[in-house]
Design a protein around this motif. Structure first.
Motif, PDB file in Angstrom:
ATOM      1  N   VAL A 178      15.609   9.902 -60.119  1.00  0.00           N
ATOM      2  CA  VAL A 178      16.639   9.237 -60.939  1.00  0.00           C
ATOM      3  C   VAL A 178      17.061   7.928 -60.291  1.00  0.00           C
ATOM      4  CG1 VAL A 178      18.972   9.463 -61.850  1.00  0.00           C
ATOM      5  CG2 VAL A 178      17.428  11.412 -61.914  1.00  0.00           C
ATOM      6  N   SER A 179      17.213   7.929 -58.988  1.00  0.00           N
ATOM      7  CA  SER A 179      17.589   6.704 -58.271  1.00  0.00           C
ATOM      8  C   SER A 179      16.537   5.619 -58.444  1.00  0.00           C
ATOM      9  CB  SER A 179      17.751   6.974 -56.783  1.00  0.00           C
ATOM     10  OG  SER A 179      18.556   8.052 -56.544  1.00  0.00           O
ATOM     11  N   LEU A 180      15.285   5.996 -58.313  1.00  0.00           N
ATOM     12  CA  LEU A 180      14.208   5.017 -58.482  1.00  0.00           C
ATOM     13  C   LEU A 180      14.144   4.503 -59.914  1.00  0.00           C
ATOM     14  CD1 LEU A 180      11.395   6.569 -56.294  1.00  0.00           C
ATOM     15  CD2 LEU A 180      12.685   4.478 -55.870  1.00  0.00           C
ATOM     16  N   ARG A 181      14.380   5.381 -60.878  1.00  0.00           N
ATOM     17  CA  ARG A 181      14.360   4.942 -62.276  1.00  0.00           C
ATOM     18  C   ARG A 181      15.490   3.955 -62.547  1.00  0.00           C
ATOM     19  NH1 ARG A 181      17.076   6.745 -66.567  1.00  0.00           N
ATOM     20  NH2 ARG A 181      17.748   8.604 -65.466  1.00  0.00           N
ATOM     21  N   LEU A 182      16.683   4.251 -62.025  1.00  0.00           N
ATOM     22  CA  LEU A 182      17.813   3.331 -62.199  1.00  0.00           C
ATOM     23  C   LEU A 182      17.566   1.996 -61.513  1.00  0.00           C
ATOM     24  CD1 LEU A 182      20.829   5.746 -61.741  1.00  0.00           C
ATOM     25  CD2 LEU A 182      20.065   4.653 -63.848  1.00  0.00           C
ATOM     26  N   PHE A 183      16.964   2.057 -60.323  1.00  0.00           N
ATOM     27  CA  PHE A 183      16.655   0.820 -59.603  1.00  0.00           C
ATOM     28  C   PHE A 183      15.605  -0.006 -60.354  1.00  0.00           C
ATOM     29  CE2 PHE A 183      14.451  -1.612 -56.270  1.00  0.00           C
ATOM     30  CZ  PHE A 183      15.531  -2.357 -55.827  1.00  0.00           C
ATOM     31  N   ALA A 184      14.604   0.663 -60.922  1.00  0.00           N
ATOM     32  CA  ALA A 184      13.579  -0.053 -61.702  1.00  0.00           C
ATOM     33  C   ALA A 184      14.191  -0.705 -62.936  1.00  0.00           C
ATOM     34  CB  ALA A 184      12.463   0.907 -62.097  1.00  0.00           C
ATOM     35  N   GLN A 185      15.097   0.020 -63.607  1.00  0.00           N
ATOM     36  CA  GLN A 185      15.776  -0.564 -64.764  1.00  0.00           C
ATOM     37  C   GLN A 185      16.600  -1.782 -64.365  1.00  0.00           C
ATOM     38  OE1 GLN A 185      18.102   2.606 -66.379  1.00  0.00           O
ATOM     39  NE2 GLN A 185      16.410   3.460 -67.572  1.00  0.00           N
ATOM     40  N   LEU A 186      17.269  -1.677 -63.229  1.00  0.00           N
ATOM     41  CA  LEU A 186      18.068  -2.796 -62.734  1.00  0.00           C
ATOM     42  C   LEU A 186      17.194  -4.013 -62.445  1.00  0.00           C
ATOM     43  CD1 LEU A 186      20.751  -3.961 -61.598  1.00  0.00           C
ATOM     44  CD2 LEU A 186      20.061  -2.997 -59.408  1.00  0.00           C
ATOM     45  N   MET A 187      16.057  -3.797 -61.819  1.00  0.00           N
ATOM     46  CA  MET A 187      15.166  -4.919 -61.493  1.00  0.00           C
ATOM     47  C   MET A 187      14.605  -5.570 -62.755  1.00  0.00           C
ATOM     48  SD  MET A 187      15.023  -5.578 -58.319  1.00  0.00           S
ATOM     49  CE  MET A 187      16.753  -5.202 -58.161  1.00  0.00           C
ATOM     50  N   TRP A 188      14.216  -4.776 -63.748  1.00  0.00           N
ATOM     51  CA  TRP A 188      13.707  -5.344 -64.993  1.00  0.00           C
ATOM     52  C   TRP A 188      14.797  -6.111 -65.738  1.00  0.00           C
ATOM     53  CZ3 TRP A 188       9.038  -6.551 -65.748  1.00  0.00           C
ATOM     54  CH2 TRP A 188       8.002  -5.792 -65.235  1.00  0.00           C
ATOM     55  N   LYS A 189      16.012  -5.589 -65.691  1.00  0.00           N
ATOM     56  CA  LYS A 189      17.125  -6.289 -66.337  1.00  0.00           C
ATOM     57  C   LYS A 189      17.395  -7.621 -65.631  1.00  0.00           C
ATOM     58  CE  LYS A 189      19.015  -4.733 -69.272  1.00  0.00           C
ATOM     59  NZ  LYS A 189      18.820  -4.836 -70.733  1.00  0.00           N
ATOM     60  N   ALA A 190      17.310  -7.623 -64.305  1.00  0.00           N
ATOM     61  CA  ALA A 190      17.523  -8.858 -63.542  1.00  0.00           C
ATOM     62  C   ALA A 190      16.443  -9.887 -63.872  1.00  0.00           C
ATOM     63  CB  ALA A 190      17.532  -8.557 -62.047  1.00  0.00           C
ATOM     64  N   VAL A 191      15.210  -9.438 -64.010  1.00  0.00           N
ATOM     65  CA  VAL A 191      14.115 -10.355 -64.376  1.00  0.00           C
ATOM     66  C   VAL A 191      14.351 -10.921 -65.779  1.00  0.00           C
ATOM     67  CG1 VAL A 191      11.652 -10.446 -64.940  1.00  0.00           C
ATOM     68  CG2 VAL A 191      12.410  -9.344 -62.839  1.00  0.00           C
ATOM     69  N   ALA A 192      14.730 -10.060 -66.706  1.00  0.00           N
ATOM     70  CA  ALA A 192      14.945 -10.507 -68.084  1.00  0.00           C
ATOM     71  C   ALA A 192      16.106 -11.489 -68.191  1.00  0.00           C
ATOM     72  CB  ALA A 192      15.194  -9.300 -68.990  1.00  0.00           C
ATOM     73  N   VAL A 193      17.172 -11.246 -67.431  1.00  0.00           N
ATOM     74  CA  VAL A 193      18.345 -12.113 -67.520  1.00  0.00           C
ATOM     75  C   VAL A 193      18.100 -13.453 -66.823  1.00  0.00           C
ATOM     76  CG1 VAL A 193      20.730 -12.338 -66.714  1.00  0.00           C
ATOM     77  CG2 VAL A 193      20.002 -10.268 -67.858  1.00  0.00           C
ATOM     78  N   SER A 194      17.364 -13.453 -65.729  1.00  0.00           N
ATOM     79  CA  SER A 194      17.149 -14.702 -64.990  1.00  0.00           C
ATOM     80  C   SER A 194      15.964 -15.515 -65.505  1.00  0.00           C
ATOM     81  CB  SER A 194      16.951 -14.401 -63.507  1.00  0.00           C
ATOM     82  OG  SER A 194      15.780 -13.644 -63.317  1.00  0.00           O
TER      83      SER A 194
END
Length: 88
Positions: free
Chosen positions: A5-21
């Motif tokens: 679950v931690s890795l999934r949340l971290f992956a979602q966070l990284m993809w969101k950061a890429v999409a926003v930046s």
């Protein structure tokens, strides 16, 4: 919370950061490339010539895409906060 679950949340966070930046980074990259080509063609080596167009382009992108970027971050944060009881 399991490691999966931690890795999934971290992956979602990284993809969101890429999409926003992405809009800001791509705009600055394209403007920098165009200014560099202009400098090579005209042989003008002025440092402010590279800085000012990038600054203006980044401000324009933040004005135009800023509400979308903020909306994405708020939606992700609120979804994550609402999911805390299920994750614990």
């Amino acid at each position: 919370m399991t490691p999966d679950v931690s890795l999934r949340l971290f992956a979602q966070l990284m993809w969101k950061a890429v999409a926003v930046s992405a809009p800001l980074l791509l705009t600055v990259l394209i403007v920098g490339l165009v200014v560099s080509i202009f400098q090579v063609v005209t042989q003008i080596q002025e440092m402010s010539l590279t800085f000012i167009p990038k600054l203006l382009a980044s401000v324009a992108v933040l004005v135009l895409a800023g509400p979308w970027m903020l909306g994405q971050l708020v939606a992700y944060s609120s979804a994550l906060i609402r999911a805390i009881p299920r994750l614990v």
